[in-house]
Design an enzyme around this catalytic site. Sequence first.
Site, PDB file in Angstrom:
ATOM      1  N   ASP A 154       0.819  -1.207   0.000  1.00 32.08           N
ATOM      2  CA  ASP A 154       0.000   0.000   0.000  1.00 32.08           C
ATOM      3  C   ASP A 154       0.853   1.256   0.000  1.00 32.08           C
ATOM      4  O   ASP A 154       0.329   2.347  -0.194  1.00 32.08           O
ATOM      5  CB  ASP A 154      -0.943  -0.007   1.210  1.00 32.08           C
ATOM      6  N   ASP A 459     -10.564  -6.877  10.759  1.00 31.81           N
ATOM      7  CA  ASP A 459     -10.434  -8.327  10.849  1.00 31.81           C
ATOM      8  C   ASP A 459     -11.484  -8.927  11.784  1.00 31.81           C
ATOM      9  O   ASP A 459     -12.188  -9.866  11.411  1.00 31.81           O
ATOM     10  CB  ASP A 459      -9.016  -8.686  11.303  1.00 31.81           C
TER      11      ASP A 459
END
Length: 748
Positions: A154, A459
């Site tokens: 990223d 998550d």
Amino acid sequence: MTVALASLRERNREMGREKYIPLFETKEARGRVFYRLFSVTVFLGICCIWAYRISNIPRKGEDGRWVWIGLLGAELWFGLYWVITQAVRWKPVFRCTFKDRLSQRYKKELPEVDIFVCTANFKIEPPIMVINTVLSVMAYDYSPEKLSVYLSDDGGSEFTFYALLEASKFAKHWIPYCKKFKVEPRSPAVYFASKSNLDNSHHSEQWVAIKKLYEEMEDRIETAITLGRIPEEERFKHKGFSQWDSYSSRLDHDTILQILIDGKDPNAKDIDGCALPTLVYLAREKRPQHPHHFKAGAMNALIRVSSMISNGSIILNLDCDMYSNNSLSIQDALCFFMDEEKSHDIAFVQYPQHFENLTKNDMYSNSLRASFNVEFHGIDSFGGPLYIGTGCFHRRDALCGRKFTKDCKLEWKKDDDHKRLKSILELEEETKSLASCTYEQNTQWGKEMGLRYGCAVEDVITGLSIQCRGWKSVYFNPERKAFAGLAPTTLHQTLVQQKRWAEGDFQILFCKYSPLWHAHGKISLGLRLGYCLFCFWAPTSLLVLYYSIIPSLYLLNGISLFPQVSSPWFLPFAYVISTQYIYNLVEFLWCGGTILGWWSEQRMWLYKRTSSYFFGFVDTILKMLGFTDSTFVITAKFTDEDISKRYEKEIIEFGDSSPMFTILATLAMLNLFCFVGVVNKEIMSGNIFRVYRTMPLQTLLCSALVLINMPLYQGLFLRNDGGKLPGSLAFKSFVVALLACSSFTLLY
Ligand SMILES: *[C@@H]1O[C@H](CO)[C@@H](O)[C@H](O)[C@H]1NC(C)=O
Ligand SMILES: CC(=O)N[C@H]1CO[C@H](CO)[C@@H](O)[C@@H]1O
């Protein structure tokens, strides 16, 4: 008789092919009855405490009525929270696998596995660390044709790409070396750092050769980073670099996708002529006007991109600082996915996080011993652990939003003649669009498919949503740790990380899958309580703050809020407090901790609640009211030399002037003033021990708070190194605490 037995055995053997033999086993912990009895006695003690508070509320108009009610609220909350901690200790289960049966039964017919490694910033997460993680998983003891490794960058950094390119070349030597000498662990940096490997000298020549290769590679990468540019000839040789031509910044660039090794290509071979795993670099498209959704966005792009390239039915997700410490972990995980009778509803297998750079007494309490060694085992018995974002194997279909139904058997066999018709270039071009900013518009990605967006713990909420669709998960905590990562090494980093977790878990309470309300009927009560254990972190902070301020202030003014030693009500307090601390200590030691480590954990327990969780709480509320935007802070894992030295000596690192430290310091000062004030008063009155009889618990609480804050006082007043607290902060906390104490005294 013996003949009959023998023939029976014979028959069994014949039927053996059809007979079901499990690939994994689940065992319940022993000694549960004893523990439960103990737990019930503690609960009775807690009920007595509640009864004491309720029956002794000061009447209307009397002094201290509201304070008393506040204490009642705190004790009710602590008691109920304690019930949750018991739920997750009620029925711990332990798993074990039979890898040999798996390989016997399936031989080479195992599913394809895609491994996702995420990195976000090459300055905080150095490329050399990232490629060590990548190399450790490329070297898994698993058919390379069925293994694909994807790195999502990223940061979109040329240096990370360059490092991965170097790693793809080094892998050709490293993988055969690992397989030939059964190297463990397969992260080269860790392997070479452990000197003992030189001792078995039968392959010392190769050892020296491969170490040299590694060091040269490391050198090239570090030089490139120091100089701030990639060597010209490399740039010229590899067309991949041309993708940076249109790059303007980390947050504004096209999709960069490069298949560095194509496992399907017959020419991609290591030096021994064996196949290599596929290796792909991806930096998804970023534009300032499009939200990128942090790690969840990266994972979703990886899920789509990998579906075009390898489409493995099992996905392993790893953080870039977490190398594989066991080359057979895939086989372990597959035992849970491929059992004929018990596997059909298992969506993910979560391994614990294990850290390699903890000091002996783990002064920031990063190892989360109780969570990983006790609580997760308990939650596992209710339908499975939380997904914690790293060290987790997923079924691709469950992760992509499939609902559980009875016929959800893992499908992994593909047609063998499924040959790739396109060239690799065509494939790359076609796949790029899947990682574009606009691809997800008007789709279910981030909502019902892939990882959820909009939560600080993408998550955990994703795991919860999978479980709400009927799936179960498995917690696998093998003796030999499967993954090892890096823990934060300063107090501030730890507190910031904890704040993000507390904040995210608290947000989950208000989302569509809230374990309090919406998960009702979808997941078991025990599992809902298991989630609440973490979701309630943030609100608990308010009561801990209350408990660490009010009783001390009242102590200073000689007002008793707890029973005296002579009162029968003293007993339940004494019983609950002493048994809980003793039990907690025993559990901590049982999980492999030290006594000093336990003491540090008590300190961190307080610090997390009075700073991280409190800020997490406040930020969540502000966000719900629309005041702030979400940010994602990556916790740096690399620190300068001074800090590392202090870390190794276990000296707490403050250093920064953070609002979190202001709170901690003010609380510590306030308790110190109260303590000194009381001792002073008692000395003047000539009877030091009176207060211990009349207000034993308040005195105990206040002195415990002073004692546990010792390192903080040192940081405020006694230390001279770079890790002390700044003078301005010392002044501020001193003044605020003094004001609080004196104005309170004046009021009375
Ligand atoms: C990695 O595994 C080995 C066993 O091969 C073990 O001795 C070691 O402690 C593990 N490393 C970590 C960091 O857990
Ligand atoms: C990356 C990093 O910070 N590693 C450190 C982990 O902790 C040990 C000491 O226990 C250090 O030596 C490492 O440098």
